[in-house]
Every structure is written in structure tokens, then in C-alpha cells.
Design a protein around this motif. Structure first.
Motif, PDB file in Angstrom:
ATOM      1  N   ALA A 167      33.989  38.632  42.256  1.00 39.18           N
ATOM      2  CA  ALA A 167      33.531  39.811  41.526  1.00 39.18           C
ATOM      3  C   ALA A 167      33.928  41.108  42.215  1.00 39.18           C
ATOM      4  CB  ALA A 167      32.016  39.772  41.329  1.00 39.18           C
ATOM      5  N   MET A 168      34.627  41.020  43.356  1.00 39.04           N
ATOM      6  CA  MET A 168      35.183  42.227  43.950  1.00 39.04           C
ATOM      7  C   MET A 168      36.267  42.778  43.027  1.00 39.04           C
ATOM      8  SD  MET A 168      33.703  43.135  46.803  1.00 39.04           S
ATOM      9  CE  MET A 168      34.867  43.986  47.870  1.00 39.04           C
ATOM     10  N   SER A 169      36.664  44.008  43.245  1.00 36.98           N
ATOM     11  CA  SER A 169      37.502  44.706  42.269  1.00 36.98           C
ATOM     12  C   SER A 169      38.967  44.299  42.295  1.00 36.98           C
ATOM     13  CB  SER A 169      37.413  46.217  42.519  1.00 36.98           C
ATOM     14  OG  SER A 169      38.002  46.557  43.769  1.00 36.98           O
ATOM     15  N   HIS A 170      39.417  43.587  43.316  1.00 34.18           N
ATOM     16  CA  HIS A 170      40.849  43.481  43.561  1.00 34.18           C
ATOM     17  C   HIS A 170      41.599  42.642  42.531  1.00 34.18           C
ATOM     18  CE1 HIS A 170      39.912  45.606  47.150  1.00 34.18           C
ATOM     19  NE2 HIS A 170      39.056  44.677  47.511  1.00 34.18           N
ATOM     20  N   ALA A 171      41.063  41.502  42.133  1.00 37.82           N
ATOM     21  CA  ALA A 171      41.742  40.688  41.131  1.00 37.82           C
ATOM     22  C   ALA A 171      41.803  41.418  39.792  1.00 37.82           C
ATOM     23  CB  ALA A 171      41.045  39.338  40.973  1.00 37.82           C
ATOM     24  N   TYR A 172      40.780  42.210  39.486  1.00 31.16           N
ATOM     25  CA  TYR A 172      40.737  42.965  38.240  1.00 31.16           C
ATOM     26  C   TYR A 172      41.793  44.078  38.256  1.00 31.16           C
ATOM     27  CZ  TYR A 172      36.136  40.710  37.894  1.00 31.16           C
ATOM     28  OH  TYR A 172      35.110  39.796  37.853  1.00 31.16           O
TER      29      TYR A 172
END
Length: 459
Positions: free
Chosen positions: A169-174
């Protein structure tokens, strides 16, 4: 990756003391949704009136300010520290989780297992969409084999895998997925100038900036794509002037995405633009580029060595795919400088250099260029692919070491790194004690002042 995700089952620890998904940065990314749709109070006044210690439970963790907008633990003004871009991305999955919680045994409070499960699913969804678009993009310029090698390297050989499974749920993959979409539609727009691509660019660009403002640098791509000489840049600027209605629409759509954040700041602080990172900032006069790239604490190329292939490929672009050379090179240089000018250049508790993950979609292009050259050189194929396979293995192995804390979240040193290198487990308690002695915690007070908090010599 799917197997790893369902083996870890991060959602099983929802609302427990440790191991839960919604903690630290994610608490702020996500907090807008339960605040609005469950507590009906974006001002977060319920945090003081409900009699629940939300901060201890890592459910709401607002920045508290006094009337002068100074940080005050007893201040009445409460502001969520991060911007709301991630809540936009989470929202479809939040609503599915909320509906499921209402018809099941789980508490519909925004933090029970269904909510964390659907957050994990949101990461998988956006990541796979990003990979799908990246495949379409690469196949325009490279073979199926090169594309497959590149996708495998990016997903299995980098810390993107860790942030899609252990911290999904961290922003990096998004951001990784959004930036790929932005690059793809930039190319399509510059080929046909279609309105649908204008709309995509505006909405994607707005989300990219709202999630992580420093990623505004990706707008360099449509400016520089296809530029091979100085006159081309003048022609590109002339084109943008000619297509100014499209450019204005991109800006308007991007602003419409960002506007809710500005309105939130205005309602909470009285200011349209508010820096919620009080006491934190960039030090462009003392950037830690070498530490960010090569240190054992968080060096990008130490923990993600397969990206050496992308760096070599960036040079090869000049001869093989020149239209990508300047956008990739300029973005890479500026992004590295800016990212590692942040006071916490190691970016807190993490595996490797996490801010670089966002740009892996762009760096997939020079990596594919590298592979396309290598597979034509028979004398280089075996050694290069041997290194590549080792880098894939090393990333997966060290990701496991990070999950088991053999690789510390922020205190690694040269001695600590080599003490656990390729070790699957410690056999004795004394070895764990020795490892702790070798660690070196960051001096955050010095770092926040822009001072060098330890001596570093990469050579």
C-alpha cells in the motif's frame, strides 16, 4: 508475486499491535477515506472526542498545529501530513471493502481485515495494469524476447517486488503504473495529437503530482521525447504553442485533480498551499547523490544492482533509440539529484532506495535497449545473463532478509552488509548481537539541518 502476496497475507494482522498494513506513511495516505466516509469528519475532531487513542493504533496520525500553523502536540488544528492522491487510488477498493465488511462478520471501521485485503488487491491491480501498458510500450520498439526479459528484470530483479508484496500500500507501485501510463500516452499524443490522449495526460499527470509532487519531473518526457538536436527543442516548443488549447486542457484537468487537496488545506489551515512537512526539506547545496547510489545503508545500486543494465542502456540509447536518449538522461540526472537532496536521503525504514521505484517504467526503456544489444553479441550473452540471473536471485534473497530484519530498515553499514551477505539464517544468538553492534542508526537531527551525519567514501 501473487504466490508471495497470498503467502505473506499482510491483511491477517489488521488491527493487531504489529505487522499490520496500515501503519506509518500508509496511515496518512489512507486516512482521508475513513475520516470522510466512516467518521464524516475530515477535520478529524473525532480523534479528540471519541476517547480512542487512534495514534497508538496507527489509525489516524494527524499533524497538530496551533493558530500560527506551528507544530504543537496540543494544537487544535489537525492536518493529514501527506496529500490525498493515494486515497484517490485506494478509493474503489475501499468502497468494495466497506460493502463487504457490512455484510460480513468484520467491523466496518475502515481498518479491519477486508480493508487491508482490498488495499493489497489495489496494488496488484494497478501494478498489473502498469506492466500491461509497459509491455505495449516496449513492443513498439523491441522484440518479444527483449520485452519479456525487461519485464522480468523490472518486476523480479528490483525492489518493486518488495513494495508490491511486503509493503503493497506504499505509493511506489502506484506511481510506477501511473508514470508508465503518462509516458505511453505522451508518445501517442506526439504522434497523432488526439484529444483522448490529452485527457489521459491531464488526469494521469494530476494524480502523479498529487501522490508525490517531486514526480512532476516526468513532464520533462513529453518535452524532450524525440529531441535529437537543439532545433528540435525549438520545434517542440512551437508545437506546444500551436497546440496551446490541448496544453491548457492538460493543465486544467491536472489542476482539477489537485484542487481537492488545495481546498482541504484552505479549510484546515486558511492557506491554499501548505507545507505539512514542517522541519523537513531539501538541501540542494548538500545533495547526497553518492550515498543514495552506493552506500550500504540504502544505496540504490547496492540493493538493486540490475539497474546497472538500465544505466548502461541509457548510453546505448544515443545510438540505438536516440528519440529516448535525452528524455531518459535528463530526467534521470535531475531526478537523482532532487531525490537525494531530501534531508532523509535514505527515506526512513525501507528496502533499498524506494523513491527510485517510481521511475522504473521509464528506465525499462534503456534496460530493453541494453538487452537488445547484448543478445546480438554471442560472446557477451552468457556472462551478462549469468550476472542478470544472480541479480534476480540477490533481489529476492535480500528482500527475504529485509522481511526477517537481517537487513536493517535504516542502519546498515558495510560491515553489517557483508556480515549477512547470502546468509539464510543466524545459527546463534551471539551472531544477532554482533550484527546489532555493526549497525549505525542515522543522526536525524543533523540530517534535518542539512549536515553530513556520517563520513562516506564510496571508493
Amino acid at each position: 508475486m501473487i504466490w508471495t502476496t497470498f503467502n505473506l497475507k499482510r491483511w491477517k494482522n489488521a488491527e493487531k499491535e504489529g505487522g499490520k498494513l496500515i501503519m506509518w506513511d500508509i496511515t496518512s495516505y489512507y486516512g482521508y477515506l475513513p475520516a470522510i466516509f466512516i467518521h464524516n469528519d475530515l477535520s478529524l475532531d473525532f480523534v479528540d472526542t471519541d476517547g480512542v487513542n487512534y495514534q497508538a493504533k496507527h489509525q489516524f496520525w494527524p499533524l497538530r498545529l496551533n493558530k500560527n500553523l506551528e507544530q504543537d502536540d496540543h494544537g487544535e488544528i489537525k492536518v493529514i501530513k501527506t496529500t490525498m492522491g493515494m486515497s484517490f487510488m485506494y478509493s474503489p477498493f475501499f468502497f468494495m471493502a466497506h460493502g463487504f465488511a457490512h455484510i460480513s462478520k468484520y467491523e466496518p471501521n475502515g481498518f479491519s481485515q477486508p480493508y487491508e485485503f482490498f488495499l493489497v488487491m489495489s496494488c496488484l491491480f494497478y501494478l498489473f495494469v502498469g506492466l500491461y501498458i509497459l509491455r505495449k510500450l516496449l513492443l513498439r520498439y523491441f522484440s518479444e524476447l527483449v520485452t519479456g526479459l525487461t519485464l522480468t528484470s523490472i518486476l523480479i530483479g528490483t525492489n518493486l517486488f518488495y513494495y508490491a508484496t511486503e509493503d503493497p500500500a506504499m505509493s511506489h507501485a502506484y506511481s510506477f503504473a501511473l508514470i508508465i501510463g503518462f509516458i505511453y500516452h505522451s508518445i501517442l499524443y506526439l504522434e497523432k495529437y488526439q484529444l483522448k490522449n490529452v485527457i489521459y495526460l491531464g488526469l494521469l499527470g494530476g494524480l502523479i503530482v498529487l501522490i508525490r509532487p517531486v514526480n512532476l519531473l516526468i513532464f520533462l518526457f513529453p518535452l524532450l521525447y524525440g529531441i535529437t538536436k537543439g532545433r528540435d527543442l525549438v520545434s517542440r516548443l512551437e508545437l506546444f504553442i500551436k497546440k496551446r488549447k490541448h496544453i491548457l486542457l492538460i493543465g486544467a484537468l491536472g489542476f482539477s485533480v489537485v484542487f481537492p487537496q488545495l481546498l482541504y488545506w484552505k479549510l484546515q489551515t486558511g492557506s491554499w498551499v501548505f507545507n505539512s512537512y514542517l522541519g523537513e526539506g531539501f538541501f540542494f547545496g548538500n545533495s547526497h547523490v553518492l550515498e543514495g547510489l552506493f552506500s550500504y545503508r540504502k544505496g540504490w545500486l547496492v540493493y538493486t544492482p540490475i539497474m546497472f543494465f538500465a544505466l548502461i542502456g541509457t548510453v546505448l540509447l544515443f545510438r540505438k533509440n536516440k528519440k529516448f536518449f535525452f528524455p531518459v538522461l535528463v530526467f534521470l540526472l535531475i531526478n537523482i539529484y532532487v531525490v537525494y537532496s531530501w534531508w532523509s536521503w535514505w527515506y526512513g525504514g525501507s528496502f533499498g532506495s524506494r523513491p527510485m521505484i517510481d521511475s522504473y517504467g521509464l528506465l525499462a526503456i534503456p534496460m530493453a535497449c541494453f538487452y537488445s544489444v547484448i543478445i546480438k553479441k554471442k560472446d557477451l550473452v552468457i556472462p551478462i545473463f549469468t550476472y542478470g540471473l544472480f541479480f534476480l536471485y540477490l533481489n529476492q534473497f535480500q528482500g527475504w532478509q529485509r522481511r526477517t530484519n537481517m537487513i536493517h530498515w535504516e542502519g546498515m553499514t558495510k560491515e553489517a552488509y557483508w556480515n549477512v551477505f547470502l546468509k539464510s539464517r543466524f545459527l546463534k544468538k551471539e551472531e544477532w548481537a554482533q550484527q546489532e553492534i555493526l549497525l549505525q542508526a542515522p543522526d536525524e537531527e543533523k540530517a534535518k539541518k542539512g549536515e553530513n551525519e556520517y563520513d562516506f567514501n564510496p571508493f
